[in-house]
Design a protein around this motif. Structure first.
Motif, PDB file in Angstrom:
ATOM      1  N   VAL A 261       2.995   5.054   7.101  1.00 26.64           N
ATOM      2  CA  VAL A 261       2.726   5.046   8.537  1.00 26.64           C
ATOM      3  C   VAL A 261       1.474   5.851   8.873  1.00 26.64           C
ATOM      4  O   VAL A 261       1.150   6.820   8.189  1.00 26.64           O
ATOM      5  N   ILE A 262       0.779   5.410   9.902  1.00 30.44           N
ATOM      6  CA  ILE A 262      -0.206   6.223  10.610  1.00 30.44           C
ATOM      7  C   ILE A 262       0.374   6.444  11.993  1.00 30.44           C
ATOM      8  O   ILE A 262       0.612   5.489  12.739  1.00 30.44           O
ATOM      9  N   THR A 263       0.669   7.675  12.320  1.00 36.68           N
ATOM     10  CA  THR A 263       1.356   7.948  13.577  1.00 36.68           C
ATOM     11  C   THR A 263       0.440   7.679  14.770  1.00 36.68           C
ATOM     12  O   THR A 263      -0.789   7.724  14.657  1.00 36.68           O
ATOM     13  N   ALA A 295       8.147   4.915   9.807  1.00 36.60           N
ATOM     14  CA  ALA A 295       7.698   3.532   9.648  1.00 36.60           C
ATOM     15  C   ALA A 295       8.794   2.542   9.991  1.00 36.60           C
ATOM     16  O   ALA A 295       8.521   1.414  10.418  1.00 36.60           O
ATOM     17  N   GLY A 296      10.055   2.951   9.812  1.00 33.20           N
ATOM     18  CA  GLY A 296      11.155   2.056  10.106  1.00 33.20           C
ATOM     19  C   GLY A 296      11.230   1.666  11.568  1.00 33.20           C
ATOM     20  O   GLY A 296      11.734   0.597  11.910  1.00 33.20           O
ATOM     21  N   GLY A 307       5.909   9.165  16.333  1.00 32.09           N
ATOM     22  CA  GLY A 307       5.394  10.435  15.865  1.00 32.09           C
ATOM     23  C   GLY A 307       6.350  10.996  14.836  1.00 32.09           C
ATOM     24  O   GLY A 307       7.450  10.466  14.638  1.00 32.09           O
ATOM     25  N   ALA A 308       5.957  12.069  14.171  1.00 31.44           N
ATOM     26  CA  ALA A 308       6.823  12.637  13.147  1.00 31.44           C
ATOM     27  C   ALA A 308       6.559  14.131  12.994  1.00 31.44           C
ATOM     28  O   ALA A 308       5.417  14.586  13.091  1.00 31.44           O
ATOM     29  N   ILE A 309       7.637  14.853  12.756  1.00 30.85           N
ATOM     30  CA  ILE A 309       7.569  16.284  12.460  1.00 30.85           C
ATOM     31  C   ILE A 309       8.165  16.487  11.076  1.00 30.85           C
ATOM     32  O   ILE A 309       9.231  15.942  10.764  1.00 30.85           O
ATOM     33  N   SER A 310       7.481  17.253  10.248  1.00 31.69           N
ATOM     34  CA  SER A 310       7.933  17.462   8.877  1.00 31.69           C
ATOM     35  C   SER A 310       8.180  18.944   8.617  1.00 31.69           C
ATOM     36  O   SER A 310       7.527  19.808   9.211  1.00 31.69           O
ATOM     37  N   ILE A 311       9.120  19.220   7.716  1.00 33.62           N
ATOM     38  CA  ILE A 311       9.347  20.589   7.258  1.00 33.62           C
ATOM     39  C   ILE A 311       8.715  20.731   5.874  1.00 33.62           C
ATOM     40  O   ILE A 311       9.122  20.045   4.929  1.00 33.62           O
TER      41      ILE A 311
END
Length: 350
Positions: A261-263, A295-296, A307-311
């Protein structure tokens, strides 16, 4: 050292067993938390759990974190009582030698070990041979007849590991993605009255192709989707800075791209604005490979802003995955503040 979040819940989630397609034990714990934190809980045919907080407006946001962990499924029991397995998810075979495992049978869980031939007896050719998942052999410490009675093709195998505090970090198995699942559950518990309707989605089968999120994206039709997943933190000796991706202790990672994915740049900008205004530690993530539930949702049921937040997490896809307590707290805070400010007035169109 005190952690300012529910470490006991995090430990329960990470120590639970749940490979792709068989997330039952994790799903039961998620439902229990949702029962106290949301307005409605339901489960779809694939096993995704959706906890919905009804908002005062008609704008809808989906948040996703996956429940499954990488593991194995038994494909053959040898005449000598050893187990051969097929991988469920992407394993680095180098980390599997001499590990303790848990075999989940109809009669209960059995402890086993992945065998490793002592170096004393290896030929030069054997020493140079690369490890492969298909070479994994599990020893249950029982004779062949007993193993044949206890174990069947199709039984599941997970790694046996406890989750512990280690300095300012948490280390154990299945932080991918249970630490983000935990952050989502904590946000659901901390979120106050929201204008937007929030669907907190605990997804299945991410490790074998984002399957749960893709199916869920047809069923849940949000105006905006945000996924939570771990990301690489290779901030260790011997790795150049340009390949570290993120660093432990520098805050929640706001994803710009990964292999799937590209957010949406406007969603990313909003996440950054919220983090800056709320003084939440954060960093930016560009992940060269690997996919996430983000991406789903992006192009299922029509195109969606995502959008996405990662740890940030060290040693991914091992039994010693490691995340920093401050990054976990920052992720909970950023997600909660972002959701609290979503009222449908922000334009994410491109």
């Amino acid at each position: 050292m005190a952690f300012d979040f529910d470490f006991d819940l995090l430990r329960e989630l990470t120590e639970a067993s749940g490979v792709p397609g068989y997330e039952d034990r994790v799903r039961d714990r998620v439902r229990t938390v949702f029962d106290e934190a949301v307005d409605e809980v339901r489960t779809d045919a694939m096993g995704n759990v959706i906890g919905t907080v009804e908002g005062s407006g008609d704008y809808e946001v989906a948040v996703a974190a996956h429940m499954d962990e990488i593991g194995f499924i038994v494909k053959h029991v040898t005449d000598d009582g050893f187990l051969k397995v097929d991988a469920l998810g992407g394993w680095d075979p180098r980390v599997l030698r001499a590990q303790r495992v848990r075999v989940h049978t109809q009669q209960g869980d059995l402890t086993g070990v992945i065998g490793s031939v002592p170096p004393h007896t290896l030929s030069e050719e054997d020493r140079e041979k690369e490890d492969a998942v298909e070479d994994v052999v599990i020893d249950l410490g029982r004779d062949a007849e007993e193993v044949d009675d206890l174990v069947s093709v199709g039984d599941l195998v997970t790694m046996e590991q406890s989750t512990v505090r280690m300095g300012e970090t948490v280390t154990g198995k299945a932080l991918d993605d249970r630490v983000c699942l935990f952050a989502m559950l904590e946000s659901a518990r901390e979120l106050e009255a929201s204008e937007a309707t929030i669907h907190f989605c605990a997804t299945v089968q991410e490790e074998v192709g984002l399957r749960g999120a893709q199916a869920l994206g047809v069923d849940v039709d949000p105006d905006l989707a945000v996924a939570l997943d771990v990301t690489i933190a290779s901030d260790i000796d011997g790795v150049s800075e340009d390949k570290q991706v993120t660093r432990l202790g520098d805050g929640a990672a706001i994803k710009l791209k990964d292999g799937s994915v590209i957010t949406n740049p406007k969603v990313t900008r909003r996440l950054r604005d919220v983090a800056e205004s709320e003084e939440i530690p954060h960093q930016l993530e560009v992940l060269p490979a690997g996919g996430t539930d983000t991406a789903g949702f992006q192009n299922t049921n029509g195109a969606k802003p995502v959008g996405a937040i990662s740890i940030p997490t060290r040693y991914l896809h091992t039994v010693t995955e490691t995340a920093h307590r401050e990054d976990i707290r920052a992720t909970i805070d950023l997600l909660t503040a972002f959701l609290d400010s979503e009222d449908g007035s922000h334009d994410y169109s491109l």
